[in-house]
Every structure is written in C-alpha cells, then in structure tokens.
Design a protein around this motif. Sequence first.
Motif, PDB file in Angstrom:
ATOM      1  N   UNK A 136      -2.061   6.581   3.630  1.00 47.32           N
ATOM      2  CA  UNK A 136      -2.218   5.812   2.393  1.00 47.32           C
ATOM      3  C   UNK A 136      -2.374   6.754   1.199  1.00 47.32           C
ATOM      4  N   UNK A 137      -1.822   6.385   0.055  1.00 44.60           N
ATOM      5  CA  UNK A 137      -1.925   7.214  -1.156  1.00 44.60           C
ATOM      6  C   UNK A 137      -1.823   6.339  -2.386  1.00 44.60           C
ATOM      7  N   UNK A 138      -2.857   6.278  -3.145  1.00 43.51           N
ATOM      8  CA  UNK A 138      -2.811   5.497  -4.384  1.00 43.51           C
ATOM      9  C   UNK A 138      -3.165   4.038  -4.170  1.00 43.51           C
ATOM     10  N   UNK A 139      -3.228   3.317  -5.272  1.00 43.88           N
ATOM     11  CA  UNK A 139      -3.728   1.954  -5.261  1.00 43.88           C
ATOM     12  C   UNK A 139      -2.726   0.933  -4.767  1.00 43.88           C
ATOM     13  N   UNK A 193      -6.948  -1.299   6.779  1.00 45.36           N
ATOM     14  CA  UNK A 193      -6.534  -0.812   5.462  1.00 45.36           C
ATOM     15  C   UNK A 193      -7.212  -1.552   4.317  1.00 45.36           C
ATOM     16  N   UNK A 194      -8.233  -2.332   4.678  1.00 45.33           N
ATOM     17  CA  UNK A 194      -8.854  -3.177   3.665  1.00 45.33           C
ATOM     18  C   UNK A 194      -9.403  -2.379   2.486  1.00 45.33           C
ATOM     19  N   UNK A 195     -10.054  -1.259   2.786  1.00 48.57           N
ATOM     20  CA  UNK A 195     -10.769  -0.587   1.702  1.00 48.57           C
ATOM     21  C   UNK A 195      -9.982   0.544   1.068  1.00 48.57           C
ATOM     22  N   UNK A 196      -8.700   0.631   1.378  1.00 45.14           N
ATOM     23  CA  UNK A 196      -7.935   1.724   0.776  1.00 45.14           C
ATOM     24  C   UNK A 196      -7.353   1.347  -0.561  1.00 45.14           C
ATOM     25  N   UNK A 231      -9.872   2.000 -10.212  1.00 45.72           N
ATOM     26  CA  UNK A 231      -9.175   2.317 -11.454  1.00 45.72           C
ATOM     27  C   UNK A 231      -9.901   1.783 -12.680  1.00 45.72           C
ATOM     28  N   UNK A 232      -9.358   2.144 -13.838  1.00 48.48           N
ATOM     29  CA  UNK A 232     -10.027   1.855 -15.091  1.00 48.48           C
ATOM     30  C   UNK A 232      -9.875   0.427 -15.561  1.00 48.48           C
ATOM     31  N   UNK A 233     -10.903  -0.064 -16.217  1.00 44.34           N
ATOM     32  CA  UNK A 233     -10.879  -1.400 -16.805  1.00 44.34           C
ATOM     33  C   UNK A 233      -9.865  -1.449 -17.953  1.00 44.34           C
ATOM     34  N   UNK A 287       0.851  -1.192   0.000  1.00 43.50           N
ATOM     35  CA  UNK A 287       0.000   0.000   0.000  1.00 43.50           C
ATOM     36  C   UNK A 287       0.884   1.239   0.000  1.00 43.50           C
ATOM     37  N   UNK A 288       0.912   2.006  -1.106  1.00 45.62           N
ATOM     38  CA  UNK A 288       1.730   3.228  -1.145  1.00 45.62           C
ATOM     39  C   UNK A 288       1.340   4.187  -0.029  1.00 45.62           C
ATOM     40  N   UNK A 289       2.344   4.853   0.574  1.00 45.73           N
ATOM     41  CA  UNK A 289       2.085   5.824   1.646  1.00 45.73           C
ATOM     42  C   UNK A 289       2.844   7.128   1.392  1.00 45.73           C
TER      43      UNK A 289
END
Lengths: 112, 112, 112, 112, 112
Positions: B36-39, B109-112, D38-40, B28-30
């Motif tokens: 948290x930041x990004x996917x 952090x599940x839904x981040x 995010x996008x497909x 998980x990017x931080x």
Amino acid sequence: MFLADVIGTVVSPVQHPILETETLLLLRPVTPDGSPTGRTRVGLDRAEAGVGDRVLVIDEGNSSRQILGSKGKDAPVKTIVVGVVDYVELGHELCYDHRTREPIGPRQEASR
Amino acid sequence: MFLADVIGTVVSPVQHPILETETLLLLRPVTPDGSPTGRTRVGLDRAEAGVGDRVLVIDEGNSSRQILGSKGKDAPVKTIVVGVVDYVELGHELCYDHRTREPIGPRQEASR
Amino acid sequence: MFLADVIGTVVSPVQHPILETETLLLLRPVTPDGSPTGRTRVGLDRAEAGVGDRVLVIDEGNSSRQILGSKGKDAPVKTIVVGVVDYVELGHELCYDHRTREPIGPRQEASR
Amino acid sequence: MFLADVIGTVVSPVQHPILETETLLLLRPVTPDGSPTGRTRVGLDRAEAGVGDRVLVIDEGNSSRQILGSKGKDAPVKTIVVGVVDYVELGHELCYDHRTREPIGPRQEASR
Amino acid sequence: MFLADVIGTVVSPVQHPILETETLLLLRPVTPDGSPTGRTRVGLDRAEAGVGDRVLVIDEGNSSRQILGSKGKDAPVKTIVVGVVDYVELGHELCYDHRTREPIGPRQEASR
C-alpha cells in the motif's frame, strides 16, 4: 517535470482505444543524484525508453495531450516520458552520465 | 496514472445526474510489488473491476472526462479505473500476475 | 507558485520540437528562509536564471502555456521559472536579499 | 474523489460574487474506516451536508465548475461536496453506515 | 481551497506583464485551529490581505484565471488569496475570530 528511472512495465487491457497498443512503463521518481523519491507512476513512452533508462517525465493531463498529437484528443493519459536523460549537472559538476549508468536490477527497487 | 487495488465500495446519493447509477470503488494505491502507498481514493469503474482486482487508475479531471464520452461533458469526476492489470514486470521479472493474485480480505487494509 | 533554488541543469534530447533548444533547470523548492522543502523538479527558464539563483516557479500546465506565447500552444511543459527573487520578507523583516546570497555548492544539495 | 468528514464551517467575505452566499465547509479527509488522513480543506456544499456527515468530495477546478452549472462559469472554486455517504464497504463487509455514525465533537479533531 | 496565514512578501521582477505590479504574498497553510501544515506558497492578493491575516486560498490554474477577469487571460498565476477569514467554527464552536487574532511575528514561522 521530474526525473525518473524506468524500472519495469505494466500489461493491462485498458478500456480505451488509444491505449491498447501502448507500452505502459513503471516510472520511479529520483533525485538529481539518483536516489528514489516519491511514489512509482505508470506512464506512456514517447522517447523509446527502456528498463534502466533515466528519463524526463511530464505528469499532467493537458500537457500530455499536446504531445500525442491528433490521437491525443481522446487520450485519457496523464504521465508521459518525453526524453531519455543524457547528463545531469548539480552546480557545475556532472552527477549523471547516461553512458556510464549502472544497470538496475529488478528486486532492489521493488519496495520503493 | 498509478496502480491500485480495489478494496471496497461507497454508496452515496450523489447530487449529480451522471453519478447516480455509477459504482463508486474504493481504490488503495499500491507499489509495483503490491505494498500500500498513499491515501485511498474513490473512483468510477470503466473496466468492470471488482473487489480484489489490481487496476490502472487515472486521477485527473480533464483526462477523466474524455473517457466518459458524451456523458462526460457534465461529469464532475476525477478518478477513473481504466483497466484491470494482467501483469507487472520489475526489470524483466514478473512481479504480479492477475491469475495467481491473493484474495484481499476486508479487515486487513482498513487502516491504510 | 513557490520559491526554489536553481541547483543544476539536465540535458536530454526531448522528443518534442519546442523543448529542443530549451535549458532545463534543476529546481529545489525552499522555505521562505531558504531551507530545502519537497522534491526537486525540472523546469524551463523564462527569467534568465542560473545556478545559485533563488527563483519564483509556476508548476501547472495551463498557466505555463500562457507564458510561452505562440510556441506554447504545443508545449508539453509544466514547470516554469518566471522570476529571479530580489527580496523575501517574513513579517516585516528582510530574510533574503539577492545581492548577499551565499553561493550554492554542487555536492551539498545532491541528496535532497 | 475522496471521503471526508464535515467538521466545521468558515465565514469569509470572499472577494467574488459567486461565493458570497455560499456555505464554506471544513472538510477533514478520512480513510475508509474513518481515520483522519491528510490536511483539512475548505469546500462548497452541493449535498446539503452538515457538521458530522461523512461526504464524497471532488477536489479539482474543471470538474467543480461543471457541477455549479451556469453560475460555475466564473466560479473560482475547486473543492466541492457532491454527496453525503450512506454506506462504505471494505471487501464485502459494511464498515460505515450513515444511520449509526457517532456524533463528531468540536475539540477532538481540532489539531488534525 | 484551504486556510493560510499571510506571513510575508516576495519581491521579484517577474518576466510577465501581468505580474509586474502585483503583491506576492507568502502564505503558510494552517489547520482549522491555526497550526502550520504543509509548505509555504507564494500567491497573489485579491482580498486586500496583509501580514498577520488568516485567509482563504485557491490553488489552481484555471480557477485562478477566472478571478483575474480580462487580465487573467494571459496570467501565469495559480495561487490566489480570495478572502480574509472572519470566523472558523469546529463543530459548532468558534475556534478563530478575526478580531482577536494574535499578531504573527516574523521569526517564529521562518523554518516551517
């Protein structure tokens, strides 16, 4: 390439010879007039940059290896600071001058 | 390169020899101060990292192959953990210290 | 490739021979009808572009090196302006004509 | 690499020999606990994946070519499914188990 | 790879031989059911696509050069249309059929 401010450093015993003696800089991307934009990256220093400098950054594997020279052949690096910025002009007006930049505090940019 | 927290693992019978015995880490990017930041990404471990560690991550095909050595020639990998982070400084103040980090729970952090 | 407006320039003593004599352009990505979209980049000029021009931009390491020719072999560059745009058509209607473009002021796009 | 759900297929007479007999999968990126993010994308199948499977995906040109073997030398492909996921753990708790996954309907994810 | 609609064209005297005779297409990325998603790109046509077609697009330097064949060796291109889409299925239901697609007007997608 993009503009960024150097906002800090990272210390990590990276598992690769070439990175062992490198300074890892925290880089916060900024717009031409200095507003934060996008996520902070970690990059290598090739411009003797320090905390508070506005810098020019390359963020790509192949290009980055070119700049590292012979060491670069095995370097797992992607983000590199290639220059400290002297001036930025928007249109034909100066909007950033390295000599008069404001010092950057440690707390303010923490959550960006 | 970017900072991330190791938040879990993935088990998958990947259809490629080089990945069969690898640990696939959920990353998980931080931000520098740990937000948290990004996917979340899935990456390979080259730093003996575990759940709860803050790590330095490379996310690029060519660079990643360099680090895998001879095996890397055929490796379809792109995201690699290259180091566990010891310290992060914002400006000149310490904002992360590996020895005092908080344990990271599984649900939060599940839904981040 | 994407469309962008040239909105300014950057001056930096880049630590690499090939970039020393280059003009670094501030490039603001735009939609087909000219609205700003996405973060401003810094790129090299290969199209004799100037402030106010709408341009076609490539943003990738390998492709960029092709265009630099022999100098490109060692060039740590990634974003390159390859053409000034003459016309843009949406569907079959003209939505941008280079000859009638509005001048771009320096302040307006500062915070984009 | 990232996690995704296979949500459908695309049929297109692609203008390149290597893609002519390939199945093109619609891939919806998901977070560790399965929320869309995010996008497909459209990707090739190297894991005998089908609609409803959660899969591990690589999204990069160079890496993708490695996996295609000799055919890959000329393949203009970038997104490849390399494994069907068996388990995902967040922290040390199981948050996805391939055997108990819910079937994915066609309409629900249409607009994501 | 991703799905996109061809929404227009760009005319630019690109400063590179290989692009001089090419058609530059405006490509608007879409979700599986056709909603716009993400920024419009400019790409080369390798599928005899025209305004109103839904197409399959590759967006990467190395892959793109493969498809251009011998000319591709020097091509500074990154975004290429590789196929016009015939069908898209979500789950196991048809959600796009090339033969019944709605014509795309020039104004509607201008600001996306």
